[in-house]
Write a protein that holds these residues in place. Structure first.
Motif, PDB file in Angstrom:
ATOM      1  N   TRP A 166     -59.963  -3.469 -32.065  1.00  0.00           N
ATOM      2  CA  TRP A 166     -59.747  -4.172 -33.321  1.00  0.00           C
ATOM      3  C   TRP A 166     -59.268  -5.591 -33.045  1.00  0.00           C
ATOM      4  N   PHE A 167     -59.636  -6.525 -33.914  1.00  0.00           N
ATOM      5  CA  PHE A 167     -59.125  -7.882 -33.800  1.00  0.00           C
ATOM      6  C   PHE A 167     -58.761  -8.397 -35.189  1.00  0.00           C
ATOM      7  N   VAL A 168     -57.818  -9.334 -35.246  1.00  0.00           N
ATOM      8  CA  VAL A 168     -57.314  -9.856 -36.521  1.00  0.00           C
ATOM      9  C   VAL A 168     -58.266 -10.918 -37.059  1.00  0.00           C
ATOM     10  N   ILE A 169     -58.652 -10.753 -38.320  1.00  0.00           N
ATOM     11  CA  ILE A 169     -59.470 -11.762 -39.001  1.00  0.00           C
ATOM     12  C   ILE A 169     -58.584 -12.730 -39.769  1.00  0.00           C
ATOM     13  N   ASN A 170     -57.594 -12.176 -40.467  1.00  0.00           N
ATOM     14  CA  ASN A 170     -56.751 -12.987 -41.347  1.00  0.00           C
ATOM     15  C   ASN A 170     -55.334 -12.417 -41.322  1.00  0.00           C
ATOM     16  N   GLU A 171     -54.375 -13.225 -40.920  1.00  0.00           N
ATOM     17  CA  GLU A 171     -52.992 -12.763 -40.837  1.00  0.00           C
ATOM     18  C   GLU A 171     -52.304 -12.745 -42.196  1.00  0.00           C
ATOM     19  N   ASP A 172     -52.882 -13.425 -43.195  1.00  0.00           N
ATOM     20  CA  ASP A 172     -52.269 -13.473 -44.525  1.00  0.00           C
ATOM     21  C   ASP A 172     -53.367 -13.639 -45.580  1.00  0.00           C
ATOM     22  N   PRO A 173     -54.135 -12.572 -45.866  1.00  0.00           N
ATOM     23  CA  PRO A 173     -55.287 -12.717 -46.758  1.00  0.00           C
ATOM     24  C   PRO A 173     -54.933 -13.107 -48.186  1.00  0.00           C
ATOM     25  N   PHE A 174     -53.688 -12.886 -48.619  1.00  0.00           N
ATOM     26  CA  PHE A 174     -53.322 -13.179 -50.008  1.00  0.00           C
ATOM     27  C   PHE A 174     -52.440 -14.416 -50.135  1.00  0.00           C
ATOM     28  N   ASN A 175     -52.442 -15.229 -49.111  1.00  0.00           N
ATOM     29  CA  ASN A 175     -51.750 -16.527 -49.140  1.00  0.00           C
ATOM     30  C   ASN A 175     -50.283 -16.407 -49.549  1.00  0.00           C
ATOM     31  N   GLY A 176     -49.596 -15.469 -48.936  1.00  0.00           N
ATOM     32  CA  GLY A 176     -48.164 -15.318 -49.171  1.00  0.00           C
ATOM     33  C   GLY A 176     -47.807 -14.439 -50.346  1.00  0.00           C
ATOM     34  N   ALA A 177     -48.778 -14.082 -51.181  1.00  0.00           N
ATOM     35  CA  ALA A 177     -48.494 -13.215 -52.323  1.00  0.00           C
ATOM     36  C   ALA A 177     -48.217 -11.799 -51.830  1.00  0.00           C
ATOM     37  N   VAL A 178     -47.386 -11.061 -52.573  1.00  0.00           N
ATOM     38  CA  VAL A 178     -47.018  -9.701 -52.173  1.00  0.00           C
ATOM     39  C   VAL A 178     -47.522  -8.703 -53.205  1.00  0.00           C
ATOM     40  N   GLY A 179     -47.597  -7.461 -52.814  1.00  0.00           N
ATOM     41  CA  GLY A 179     -48.063  -6.398 -53.693  1.00  0.00           C
ATOM     42  C   GLY A 179     -48.474  -5.206 -52.847  1.00  0.00           C
ATOM     43  N   GLU A 180     -49.355  -4.365 -53.391  1.00  0.00           N
ATOM     44  CA  GLU A 180     -49.853  -3.222 -52.636  1.00  0.00           C
ATOM     45  C   GLU A 180     -51.350  -3.096 -52.881  1.00  0.00           C
ATOM     46  N   THR A 181     -52.130  -3.040 -51.805  1.00  0.00           N
ATOM     47  CA  THR A 181     -53.572  -2.963 -51.960  1.00  0.00           C
ATOM     48  C   THR A 181     -53.991  -1.609 -52.527  1.00  0.00           C
ATOM     49  N   TYR A 182     -55.048  -1.619 -53.324  1.00  0.00           N
ATOM     50  CA  TYR A 182     -55.572  -0.370 -53.855  1.00  0.00           C
ATOM     51  C   TYR A 182     -57.058  -0.216 -53.564  1.00  0.00           C
ATOM     52  N   GLY A 183     -57.601  -1.043 -52.688  1.00  0.00           N
ATOM     53  CA  GLY A 183     -58.997  -0.871 -52.319  1.00  0.00           C
ATOM     54  C   GLY A 183     -59.553  -2.051 -51.566  1.00  0.00           C
ATOM     55  N   ILE A 184     -60.540  -1.760 -50.706  1.00  0.00           N
ATOM     56  CA  ILE A 184     -61.233  -2.795 -49.950  1.00  0.00           C
ATOM     57  C   ILE A 184     -62.712  -2.427 -49.915  1.00  0.00           C
ATOM     58  N   TYR A 185     -63.582  -3.435 -50.074  1.00  0.00           N
ATOM     59  CA  TYR A 185     -65.020  -3.185 -50.122  1.00  0.00           C
ATOM     60  C   TYR A 185     -65.755  -4.433 -49.631  1.00  0.00           C
ATOM     61  N   PHE A 186     -66.702  -4.232 -48.686  1.00  0.00           N
ATOM     62  CA  PHE A 186     -67.531  -5.331 -48.186  1.00  0.00           C
ATOM     63  C   PHE A 186     -68.982  -5.055 -48.505  1.00  0.00           C
ATOM     64  N   ILE A 187     -69.672  -6.053 -49.058  1.00  0.00           N
ATOM     65  CA  ILE A 187     -71.113  -5.952 -49.314  1.00  0.00           C
ATOM     66  C   ILE A 187     -71.875  -6.111 -48.009  1.00  0.00           C
ATOM     67  N   ASP A 188     -71.458  -7.084 -47.223  1.00  0.00           N
ATOM     68  CA  ASP A 188     -72.026  -7.333 -45.899  1.00  0.00           C
ATOM     69  C   ASP A 188     -70.929  -7.930 -45.037  1.00  0.00           C
TER      70      ASP A 188
END
Length: 430
Positions: A313-335
């Motif tokens: 595994w490798f890191v793509i983004n260390e902070d995908p939400f630009n410092g915002a906090v919360g809890e993820t409820y899903g992830i989906y990639f088209i491509d």
């Protein structure tokens, strides 16, 4: 004189002794003969009695049923039970004791099947049925009633999932991929696949196929397997139906409750087409969100990717939400470029949907057209503030926007938006 008398006494004693011996021998012989032939007569009579009981039981419990719906392509699996039901009314809810095995020819003609099923009639009386058919031996279905079943009435052994799945799949199209003359159908009831995935095909209640890579946890269901007898090298096709039917809620070990884990994954498949923290794309490519920090109910994530099915595994983004906090409820990639992540705020009362078009290196929040609702008292509210993870259907992408944990407007209803440009713009539908 004395000598003569003595000899006579001895002679009398010998005659008396000889007479008693012969009587004993006669009695013993007579008893032996009587016992010998008596046992034979008893065995003969009881054997005849057993055969007679067997004949009576066979007449009473073994039945022959004309098999008319004998083509699996035309009538499906249920055709077997419809022919039986014409002669003997079957319980509405049936259970299988072991498994149901059917074999058929290339043109769909059924040549063999067997199963032991049971259920309760309208008077709650148990009914059992051993069903058997061999085309080479008889043209009729053989049915044996009043057997002894391991009737625990576990929902693991329901037959309804078999019937529902059979209606949604094309057995003929499935076997057309194999250049063979004989095929089989196997149904065992509920199965937990654990990490095994070979040949599994997920379908929804309309018969549409669902990508298997959406499930990264355990997969439990009622598979209907189509296979080639004697050809283990040919992987069976195992159809696994996900539906809202009554039996689907019994996938959990606790048969009274819906399994949270399975239900969450089912909701994801039907509505979101993603998983909570990890997404399988294709060819070993996966994405996952790691929790790097957690404080007071707030989560801080980093986005990771693998190109080799998780070995590295490798890191793509260390902070995908630009410092915002919360809890993820899903992830989906088209491509590998375009993807989405949903983030829950304020204890699940509202949500935000983020989109990337550079493979996850950066994300931007999606803005949806806000819909205002006027209550009977004249108050204006905007209850729809919790977007789902996008899902694809017929070449378009859709998002359902619900109300979050604090919403109760109009039965907790939701809105639907669609996109023709992979999520760049969204149009309100209804």
């Amino acid at each position: 004189m004395n000598i003569i008398r003595t000899n006579k006494n001895k002679e009398c004693k010998l005659k008396l002794l000889s007479s008693k011996s012969w009587k004993c021998i006669f009695i013993i012989s007579t008893l032996t003969i009587a016992l010998f032939y008596g046992v034979k007569v008893y065995i003969s009579s009881t054997d005849y009695g057993s055969k007679l009981v067997g004949v009576i039981n066979k007449v009473q419990n073994e039945k022959s049923i004309t098999f008319n719906k004998n083509n699996i392509y035309e009538y499906g699996v249920k055709g077997i039970f419809e022919d039986i039901n014409k002669r003997y009314k079957l319980p509405e809810k049936l259970y299988i004791s072991n498994d149901l095995n059917i074999k058929f020819e290339k043109d769909g003609t059924i040549i063999y099947f067997e199963a032991f099923i049971y259920g309760k009639d309208k008077n709650e009386k148990e009914k059992t049925y051993l069903i058997y058919y061999d085309k080479n031996k008889s043209k009729d279905i053989k049915l044996i009633l009043n057997g002894i079943a391991n009737s625990d009435y576990s929902n693991d052994k329901l037959l309804d999932p078999l019937f529902e799945t059979d209606k949604l799949i094309s057995i003929k199209d499935t076997v057309s991929n194999w250049n063979e003359n004989e095929f089989g159908i196997l149904y065992k009831g509920k199965v937990n696949w654990e990490s095994y995935r070979d040949g599994i095909v997920l379908i929804n209640k309309t018969g549409e196929k669902i990508p298997l890579n959406l499930f990264n946890g355990k997969l439990v269901g009622y598979p209907v397997s189509i296979y080639v007898p004697g050809k283990e090298q040919i992987t069976p096709v195992r159809y696994n139906l996900l539906t809202d039917s009554y039996w689907f809620k019994y996938l959990n070990t606790d048969e009274e409750d819906i399994s949270n884990e399975i239900q969450q994954e089912w909701n994801v498949v039907e509505g979101n087409n993603g998983t909570k923290d990890e997404f399988y794309l294709y060819d070993g490519i996966r994405y996952k969100l790691n929790v790097d920090d957690k404080a007071s109910g707030s989560f801080f994530y980093s986005l990771h990717k693998t190109n080799d099915s998780g070995n590295n595994w490798f890191v793509i983004n260390e902070d995908p939400f630009n410092g915002a906090v919360g809890e993820t409820y899903g992830i989906y990639f088209i491509d590998e470029n375009i993807g989405f992540i949903g983030v829950s705020r304020n204890g699940g009362c509202e949500g935000e949907l983020y989109r990337t078009e550079d493979g996850g290196k950066s994300f931007s929040k999606i803005e949806f057209e806000e819909k205002t609702v006027i209550l009977d008292n004249g108050t204006s509210i905007t209850p729809f503030d919790y977007p789902s993870i996008p899902y694809e259907k017929d070449g378009k992408h859709y998002v359902n926007i619900g109300q979050g944990a604090d919403g109760d407007y109009n039965g907790n209803s939701s809105l639907i938006y669609s996109s023709n440009d992979k999520g760049v713009t969204w149009e309100y539908i209804e």
